[in-house]
Scaffold this active site. Structure first.
Site, PDB file in Angstrom:
ATOM      1  N   GLY A  49       0.995  -1.187  -0.118  1.00 39.03           N
ATOM      2  CA  GLY A  49       0.080   0.077   0.114  1.00 39.03           C
ATOM      3  C   GLY A  49       1.021   1.288  -0.054  1.00 39.03           C
ATOM      4  N   ARG A  63       1.080  -4.911  -5.986  1.00 38.90           N
ATOM      5  CA  ARG A  63       1.164  -6.157  -5.106  1.00 38.90           C
ATOM      6  C   ARG A  63       1.602  -7.419  -6.090  1.00 38.90           C
ATOM      7  NH1 ARG A  63      -2.734  -3.345  -1.674  1.00 38.90           N
ATOM      8  NH2 ARG A  63      -1.423  -3.313   0.183  1.00 38.90           N
ATOM      9  N   ASP A 107       4.620  -4.560   6.082  1.00 34.42           N
ATOM     10  CA  ASP A 107       5.292  -6.004   6.784  1.00 34.42           C
ATOM     11  C   ASP A 107       5.254  -6.850   5.510  1.00 34.42           C
ATOM     12  OD1 ASP A 107       2.591  -6.142   6.701  1.00 34.42           O
ATOM     13  OD2 ASP A 107       2.385  -7.382   8.617  1.00 34.42           O
ATOM     14  N   THR A 121       3.947   2.764   5.887  1.00 34.97           N
ATOM     15  CA  THR A 121       2.366   2.290   5.804  1.00 34.97           C
ATOM     16  C   THR A 121       1.628   3.353   6.751  1.00 34.97           C
ATOM     17  OG1 THR A 121       0.903   0.610   6.688  1.00 34.97           O
ATOM     18  CG2 THR A 121       3.155   0.443   7.585  1.00 34.97           C
ATOM     19  N   ASP A 125      -0.814   2.589   8.380  1.00 36.65           N
ATOM     20  CA  ASP A 125      -1.448   1.659   9.699  1.00 36.65           C
ATOM     21  C   ASP A 125      -0.547   1.765  10.961  1.00 36.65           C
ATOM     22  OD1 ASP A 125      -3.236   0.866   7.672  1.00 36.65           O
ATOM     23  OD2 ASP A 125      -2.204  -0.988   7.267  1.00 36.65           O
ATOM     24  N   ASP A 151       1.586  -0.236  11.697  1.00 34.66           N
ATOM     25  CA  ASP A 151       1.517  -1.718  12.234  1.00 34.66           C
ATOM     26  C   ASP A 151       2.865  -2.230  12.323  1.00 34.66           C
ATOM     27  OD1 ASP A 151       1.594  -1.954   9.628  1.00 34.66           O
ATOM     28  OD2 ASP A 151      -0.199  -3.486   9.546  1.00 34.66           O
ATOM     29  N   GLY A 160      -6.566   0.810   8.843  1.00 36.13           N
ATOM     30  CA  GLY A 160      -5.437   0.559   9.906  1.00 36.13           C
ATOM     31  C   GLY A 160      -5.167  -1.050   9.687  1.00 36.13           C
ATOM     32  N   ARG A 161      -6.096  -1.586   8.819  1.00 38.64           N
ATOM     33  CA  ARG A 161      -6.243  -2.963   8.786  1.00 38.64           C
ATOM     34  C   ARG A 161      -6.297  -3.687  10.089  1.00 38.64           C
ATOM     35  NH1 ARG A 161      -2.023  -5.023   4.167  1.00 38.64           N
ATOM     36  NH2 ARG A 161      -0.230  -4.481   5.440  1.00 38.64           N
ATOM     37  N   GLY A 190     -11.222  13.817  20.419  1.00 36.36           N
ATOM     38  CA  GLY A 190     -12.212  13.777  21.574  1.00 36.36           C
ATOM     39  C   GLY A 190     -13.567  12.921  21.296  1.00 36.36           C
ATOM     40  N   HIS A 210     -10.134   5.468   1.113  1.00 38.50           N
ATOM     41  CA  HIS A 210      -8.857   5.808   0.688  1.00 38.50           C
ATOM     42  C   HIS A 210      -8.129   7.404   0.467  1.00 38.50           C
ATOM     43  CE1 HIS A 210      -8.880   1.681  -0.849  1.00 38.50           C
ATOM     44  NE2 HIS A 210      -7.525   2.024  -0.971  1.00 38.50           N
TER      45      HIS A 210
HETATM   46  P1  ADP Z   1       2.592  -4.263   2.573  1.00 38.97           P
HETATM   47  O1  ADP Z   1       3.981  -4.312   2.281  1.00 38.97           O
HETATM   48  O2  ADP Z   1       2.069  -2.902   2.472  1.00 38.97           O
HETATM   49  O3  ADP Z   1       2.091  -4.740   3.946  1.00 38.97           O
HETATM   50  P2  ADP Z   1       1.493  -6.540   1.146  1.00 38.97           P
HETATM   51  O4  ADP Z   1       1.170  -7.341   2.357  1.00 38.97           O
HETATM   52  O5  ADP Z   1       0.344  -6.409   0.100  1.00 38.97           O
HETATM   53  O6  ADP Z   1       1.830  -4.866   1.285  1.00 38.97           O
HETATM   54  O7  ADP Z   1       2.723  -7.093   0.504  1.00 38.97           O
HETATM   55  C1  ADP Z   1       3.469  -6.452  -0.582  1.00 38.97           C
HETATM   56  C2  ADP Z   1       4.007  -7.399  -1.687  1.00 38.97           C
HETATM   57  O8  ADP Z   1       5.204  -7.821  -0.852  1.00 38.97           O
HETATM   58  C3  ADP Z   1       3.186  -8.493  -2.040  1.00 38.97           C
HETATM   59  O9  ADP Z   1       2.407  -8.220  -3.044  1.00 38.97           O
HETATM   60  C4  ADP Z   1       4.275  -9.463  -2.384  1.00 38.97           C
HETATM   61  O10 ADP Z   1       4.917  -9.337  -3.651  1.00 38.97           O
HETATM   62  C5  ADP Z   1       5.318  -9.498  -1.444  1.00 38.97           C
HETATM   63  N1  ADP Z   1       5.049 -10.339  -0.375  1.00 38.97           N
HETATM   64  C6  ADP Z   1       4.424 -10.411   0.723  1.00 38.97           C
HETATM   65  N2  ADP Z   1       4.236 -11.381   1.526  1.00 38.97           N
HETATM   66  C7  ADP Z   1       5.412 -12.248   0.836  1.00 38.97           C
HETATM   67  C8  ADP Z   1       6.194 -13.456   1.356  1.00 38.97           C
HETATM   68  N3  ADP Z   1       5.746 -14.176   2.405  1.00 38.97           N
HETATM   69  N4  ADP Z   1       7.072 -13.781   0.579  1.00 38.97           N
HETATM   70  C9  ADP Z   1       7.745 -12.957  -0.549  1.00 38.97           C
HETATM   71  N5  ADP Z   1       7.024 -12.158  -0.814  1.00 38.97           N
HETATM   72  C10 ADP Z   1       5.855 -11.415  -0.109  1.00 38.97           C
END
Ligand code: ADP
Length: 319
Positions: A11, A72, A103, A125, A127, A129, A170-171, A185, A249
């Protein structure tokens, strides 16, 4: 170490551009070449890579989104996908990669590092998080966007004596809801980390109405559930009509705040410092205003913790 690659993934978040600028300029300052990879891991697999110059990052520090685009990419979750990525990096002679993202993106960076390709993660991000840093890039801007929106909604809420449920992003994390609720508030703040007592929410609404409050604001994190359903639940319980706003968004865009620009500049530059020190598989972070770094593997195993003292405070102040 001569050539550094940089990508944004997952994101988008305001401040990613300031981080791209910091990585690029810091590399050039130290005599390194920089390569920008478009569209995150998707572009990496496809070899959508271009050399960055000082001017490539001019006039972007104040812009939201990411000039390198984000995507993604399911294929990158596979060994074969990661291998293709490494082949492209080798083809361009790139020695190390800075990954700006959340993450999910760090999982990708960890996989590359495990396969022998050095990566550093920069947490970005809205979020907030991610463990190991007080703040992620984009959180402060999103927070300010939410507050501006709630302030506007509050005017209408007061004029019409209404109760508003505001669903924020915030997922699975409650930071955006908690911080915006405290800053605005709100009568009640509903976050995934704390099972809210519905009776308490209702009691607060009724108490407020009894003492002549003109409006009530309930901030609900998307990780808790749907704002519309929550509004219906309130109607069912005490026959009180609510208005629900799902901010959506709008929270992801916009010019980054000063705090996010400074954070992104510091974290981006620190990422390059780590590579120059020969470190890999690390995430940069800010802890008590000090720049720090942790192993990405450790960060991914930990969960970001919300500040429950702040939650308690929000309850004490919204009596
Ligand atoms: P964010 O980084 O914002 O948390 P995503 O969770 O959509 O976003 O992850 C972004 C991209 O990172 C995914 O589309 C994928 O290409 C890569 N990714 C996510 N998880 C894995 C994983 N377990 N192993 C390898 N690449 C990953």
């Amino acid at each position: 170490m001569n050539k550094i690659g940089i990508l944004t993934s997952g994101g988008d978040a305001p401040g990613m551009n300031a981080a791209i600028r910091a990585v690029t300029r810091k590399c050039i300052y130290h005599g390194l070449e920089v390569y920008g990879i478009n569209n995150g891991y998707q572009g990496l697999i496809e070899g959508n890579i271009k050399k960055m110059e000082l001017g490539s990052v001019g006039d972007i520090i104040h812009r939201g989104g990411t000039i390198l685009f984000s995507a993604r990419c399911e294929e990158f979750k596979t060994d074969a996908g990661q291998q293709k990525g490494i082949e492209q990096l080798e083809k361009f002679g790139i020695d190390a990669l800075v990954v700006i993202g959340g993450d999910g993106s760090f999982h990708g960076a960890q996989k590359l590092t495990e396969k022998g390709f050095p990566c550093i993660g920069v947490p970005a991000t809205i979020d907030n998080d991610i463990a190991g840093t007080n703040f992620t890039i984009g959180f402060d801007t999103a927070l300010n966007t939410i507050i501006e929106a709630i302030d506007k909604i509050r005017d209408t809420a007061t004029s019409h004596e209404r109760t508003y449920v505001i669903e924020v992003m915030g997922r699975d994390a409650g930071d955006l809801a908690l911080w915006s609720g405290l800053a605005d508030g709100a009568e009640s703040i509903l976050i995934p980390e704390k099972q809210a007592d519905f009776d308490d929410v209702i009691e607060r609404l009724e108490k407020g109405m009894k003492r002549g409050k003109k409006h009530s604001i309930i901030v609900l994190a998307e990780g808790v559930g749907s704002g519309i359903e929550y509004g219906d639940k309130i109607k069912e319980a005490i026959n009180l009509e609510t208005r629900v706003t799902v901010l959506g968004h709008i929270q992801r865009g916009g010019s980054p705040t000063a705090a996010d620009r400074v954070l992104a500049s510091r974290l981006g530059a620190k990422a390059v410092d780590l590579l120059l020190e020969g470190k890999e598989g690390r995430m940069v972070g800010l802890y008590n205003n000090e720049l720090i770094d942790f192993s990405i593997e450790e960060i991914l195993a930990e969960k970001h913790v919300v500040n429950m003292d702040m939650y308690k405070l929000s309850q004490e102040l919204s009596i």
